[in-house]
Design a protein around this motif. Structure first.
Motif, PDB file in Angstrom:
ATOM      1  N   ILE A   1       0.843  -1.210   0.000  1.00 39.20           N
ATOM      2  CA  ILE A   1       0.000   0.000   0.000  1.00 39.20           C
ATOM      3  C   ILE A   1       0.872   1.251   0.000  1.00 39.20           C
ATOM      4  O   ILE A   1       0.617   2.222  -0.721  1.00 39.20           O
ATOM      5  N   SER A   2       1.945   1.236   0.812  1.00 39.31           N
ATOM      6  CA  SER A   2       2.848   2.389   0.887  1.00 39.31           C
ATOM      7  C   SER A   2       3.563   2.622  -0.440  1.00 39.31           C
ATOM      8  O   SER A   2       3.706   3.769  -0.893  1.00 39.31           O
ATOM      9  N   LEU A   3       4.018   1.538  -1.077  1.00 36.05           N
ATOM     10  CA  LEU A   3       4.716   1.677  -2.353  1.00 36.05           C
ATOM     11  C   LEU A   3       3.793   2.210  -3.447  1.00 36.05           C
ATOM     12  O   LEU A   3       4.220   3.024  -4.281  1.00 36.05           O
ATOM     13  N   ARG A   4       2.531   1.771  -3.444  1.00 36.42           N
ATOM     14  CA  ARG A   4       1.591   2.281  -4.454  1.00 36.42           C
ATOM     15  C   ARG A   4       1.333   3.762  -4.242  1.00 36.42           C
ATOM     16  O   ARG A   4       1.209   4.532  -5.204  1.00 36.42           O
ATOM     17  N   SER A   5       1.246   4.169  -2.970  1.00 35.74           N
ATOM     18  CA  SER A   5       1.057   5.591  -2.681  1.00 35.74           C
ATOM     19  C   SER A   5       2.272   6.409  -3.131  1.00 35.74           C
ATOM     20  O   SER A   5       2.129   7.483  -3.733  1.00 35.74           O
ATOM     21  N   SER A   6       3.466   5.888  -2.859  1.00 37.45           N
ATOM     22  CA  SER A   6       4.690   6.584  -3.288  1.00 37.45           C
ATOM     23  C   SER A   6       4.771   6.664  -4.808  1.00 37.45           C
ATOM     24  O   SER A   6       5.183   7.681  -5.378  1.00 37.45           O
ATOM     25  N   LEU A   7       4.356   5.588  -5.476  1.00 34.79           N
ATOM     26  CA  LEU A   7       4.374   5.552  -6.935  1.00 34.79           C
ATOM     27  C   LEU A   7       3.423   6.598  -7.514  1.00 34.79           C
ATOM     28  O   LEU A   7       3.766   7.304  -8.476  1.00 34.79           O
ATOM     29  N   ASP A   8       2.226   6.722  -6.925  1.00 32.60           N
ATOM     30  CA  ASP A   8       1.263   7.729  -7.387  1.00 32.60           C
ATOM     31  C   ASP A   8       1.816   9.136  -7.186  1.00 32.60           C
ATOM     32  O   ASP A   8       1.633  10.020  -8.030  1.00 32.60           O
ATOM     33  N   SER A   9       2.504   9.335  -6.055  1.00 30.58           N
ATOM     34  CA  SER A   9       3.072  10.655  -5.775  1.00 30.58           C
ATOM     35  C   SER A   9       4.170  11.004  -6.782  1.00 30.58           C
ATOM     36  O   SER A   9       4.228  12.130  -7.302  1.00 30.58           O
ATOM     37  N   LEU A  10       5.043  10.039  -7.066  1.00 29.77           N
ATOM     38  CA  LEU A  10       6.102  10.275  -8.055  1.00 29.77           C
ATOM     39  C   LEU A  10       5.518  10.551  -9.436  1.00 29.77           C
ATOM     40  O   LEU A  10       6.013  11.414 -10.180  1.00 29.77           O
ATOM     41  N   LEU A  11       4.471   9.821  -9.781  1.00 28.24           N
ATOM     42  CA  LEU A  11       3.855  10.001 -11.102  1.00 28.24           C
ATOM     43  C   LEU A  11       3.184  11.359 -11.216  1.00 28.24           C
ATOM     44  O   LEU A  11       3.283  12.031 -12.254  1.00 28.24           O
ATOM     45  N   SER A  12       2.505  11.786 -10.159  1.00 28.84           N
ATOM     46  CA  SER A  12       1.828  13.093 -10.202  1.00 28.84           C
ATOM     47  C   SER A  12       2.833  14.241 -10.274  1.00 28.84           C
ATOM     48  O   SER A  12       2.552  15.296 -10.851  1.00 28.84           O
ATOM     49  N   ASN A  13       4.010  14.036  -9.665  1.00 28.60           N
ATOM     50  CA  ASN A  13       5.055  15.077  -9.724  1.00 28.60           C
ATOM     51  C   ASN A  13       5.987  14.920 -10.920  1.00 28.60           C
ATOM     52  O   ASN A  13       6.992  15.633 -11.018  1.00 28.60           O
ATOM     53  N   LYS A  14       5.673  13.961 -11.806  1.00 26.42           N
ATOM     54  CA  LYS A  14       6.442  13.706 -13.035  1.00 26.42           C
ATOM     55  C   LYS A  14       7.916  13.390 -12.751  1.00 26.42           C
ATOM     56  O   LYS A  14       8.824  13.843 -13.453  1.00 26.42           O
ATOM     57  N   LEU A  15       8.115  12.612 -11.678  1.00 30.34           N
ATOM     58  CA  LEU A  15       9.470  12.213 -11.304  1.00 30.34           C
ATOM     59  C   LEU A  15       9.787  10.787 -11.746  1.00 30.34           C
ATOM     60  O   LEU A  15      10.856  10.264 -11.417  1.00 30.34           O
ATOM     61  N   ILE A  16       8.874  10.182 -12.484  1.00 31.96           N
ATOM     62  CA  ILE A  16       9.077   8.827 -12.975  1.00 31.96           C
ATOM     63  C   ILE A  16       8.397   8.685 -14.324  1.00 31.96           C
ATOM     64  O   ILE A  16       7.368   9.346 -14.589  1.00 31.96           O
ATOM     65  N   GLN A  17       8.952   7.875 -15.183  1.00 29.00           N
ATOM     66  CA  GLN A  17       8.365   7.661 -16.511  1.00 29.00           C
ATOM     67  C   GLN A  17       7.012   6.950 -16.369  1.00 29.00           C
ATOM     68  O   GLN A  17       6.902   5.985 -15.601  1.00 29.00           O
ATOM     69  N   PRO A  18       5.975   7.413 -17.088  1.00 27.63           N
ATOM     70  CA  PRO A  18       4.657   6.765 -16.982  1.00 27.63           C
ATOM     71  C   PRO A  18       4.682   5.273 -17.327  1.00 27.63           C
ATOM     72  O   PRO A  18       3.992   4.475 -16.685  1.00 27.63           O
ATOM     73  N   SER A  19       5.483   4.909 -18.338  1.00 26.74           N
ATOM     74  CA  SER A  19       5.543   3.492 -18.721  1.00 26.74           C
ATOM     75  C   SER A  19       6.121   2.648 -17.592  1.00 26.74           C
ATOM     76  O   SER A  19       5.623   1.554 -17.291  1.00 26.74           O
ATOM     77  N   LEU A  20       7.177   3.153 -16.939  1.00 28.76           N
ATOM     78  CA  LEU A  20       7.759   2.425 -15.809  1.00 28.76           C
ATOM     79  C   LEU A  20       6.797   2.376 -14.638  1.00 28.76           C
ATOM     80  O   LEU A  20       6.670   1.350 -13.957  1.00 28.76           O
TER      81      LEU A  20
END
Length: 361
Positions: free
Chosen positions: A58-77
């Protein structure tokens, strides 16, 4: 003398056998108690590991959503990692370790009917058996949902000269009460055992139970002017036939969709996929018009019942109550279907974007 000795020998033999059986029963009981105590002590560390892993996912999914919303990670990854996390959660909650995780709380509805009994199964095969029985129940009731009102309408035209008798209609209403109570009980038990049944469908069945109970006290009026007085009943039976057709289609398509999602690791075996979430576009093109027409007709029947009450044709409180409930259920069903289709369309758009980026790369 010989018979007395033989009788004494048999008496002693059976006495020794009974004593032996009693001792064996005590030994088995002691062994089982030791086994249960050992199992519980071994289970506690596993339970803790499963809870920690579930929290980590659950924590990792939340962190992933946060990174994606801040454009700090590639959408495909991000999509790939999200799918991996979803598969990891499915492995935990869909395997034998699922009973180590806390389930949904047992609601008031189950306690009202069953009392303070724990209906959460500790073994996965028992949980799946509960779901198989639920699917079988839906298949049986879908067919009856179609045939029962059809038989009443056919008999109305051919035998009862256009005027429904009260008793067969009340039998049908009693069956509806039994049907929706059975569905609500099974769905609550499935939810406790980890299924993702949406709360609205359970609430919908609560409303349908109340409506069936109220309609049992509704006086079915006959002649004179029977056709006018029973117009609401006739339309309700026609709607029930349409509901039966939709249920048969939903039951067929949702199984296909669920099997695919389970194979991809995106759903659990205990999950329930509703008809409007059926997989391919062809299925949606067939089901969506049927569902929307059904919901519109449900609202129309409810409004017609309210109209007949307000113009004085049938002014009983049951008519007003059932009319309001039908309108509320139609609006709820419509909102839920639209929300599901919006989620599905966003998911498809996301998948298309991911595929197009992969081609460009």
């Amino acid at each position: 003398m010989e018979e007395s000795r033989r009788g004494g020998g048999e008496e002693k033999e059976i006495e020794e056998s009974v004593v032996s059986v009693l001792e064996e029963a005590k030994e088995i009981q002691d062994s089982v108690s030791v086994h249960i105590s050992k199992t519980l002590s071994d289970e506690q560390p596993l339970r803790q590991r499963a809870l920690v892993l579930d929290s980590k996912i659950i924590s990792l999914r939340s962190s992933l959503d946060s990174l994606l919303s801040n454009k700090l990670i590639q959408p495909s990854l991000a999509d790939k990692l999200d799918e991996d996390l979803q598969r990891a959660r499915c492995i935990i909650v869909d395997g034998d370790a699922s009973y180590l995780l806390p389930g949904h709380a047992q609601g008031k509805f189950l306690r009202m009917f069953l009392g303070p009994i724990n209906v959460r199964a500790s073994r996965k095969d028992v949980q799946l058996k509960v779901k198989e029985e639920y699917n079988s129940y839906r298949d049986r009731t879908a067919l009856l949902f179609l045939l029962f009102p059809a038989a009443l309408l056919i008999l109305r035209s051919w035998v009862w000269e256009g005027c429904l008798p009260a008793f067969p209609v009340q039998i049908y209403q009693a069956w509806l009460l039994f049907l929706y109570t059975g569905l609500a009980l099974r769905e609550n038990i499935l939810r406790v055992n980890g299924s993702d049944i949406r709360p609205w469908w359970i609430y919908h069945h609560y409303c349908a139970m109340i409506m069936a109970l109220v309609s049992l006290t509704w006086e079915i009026k006959g002649q004179p002017d029977c056709a006018k007085k029973q117009r609401g009943v006739q339309l309700f039976l026609q709607w029930a036939m349409m509901q039966g057709v939709a249920m048969l289609l939903q039951n067929r398509y949702q199984r296909q969709r669920l099997y695919t999602r389970i194979a991809l690791g995106k759903a659990k075996r205990m999950d329930v996929v509703w008809g409007e979430t059926a997989g391919v576009d062809g299925q949606l093109w067939l089901l969506c018009p049927i569902l929307f027409i059904l919901q519109g007709f449900e609202a129309y029947v409810g409004l017609l019942l309210l109209r007949t009450a307000f113009v004085g044709v049938a002014s009983e409180w049951q008519v007003i109550f059932c009319g309001l409930l039908l309108v509320v259920m139609a609006i709820g069903n419509f909102q839920n279907t639209v929300q599901t289709l919006l989620v599905k369309s966003r998911f498809k758009a996301k998948m298309k974007r991911t595929k197009s980026k992969q081609r460009l790369n």
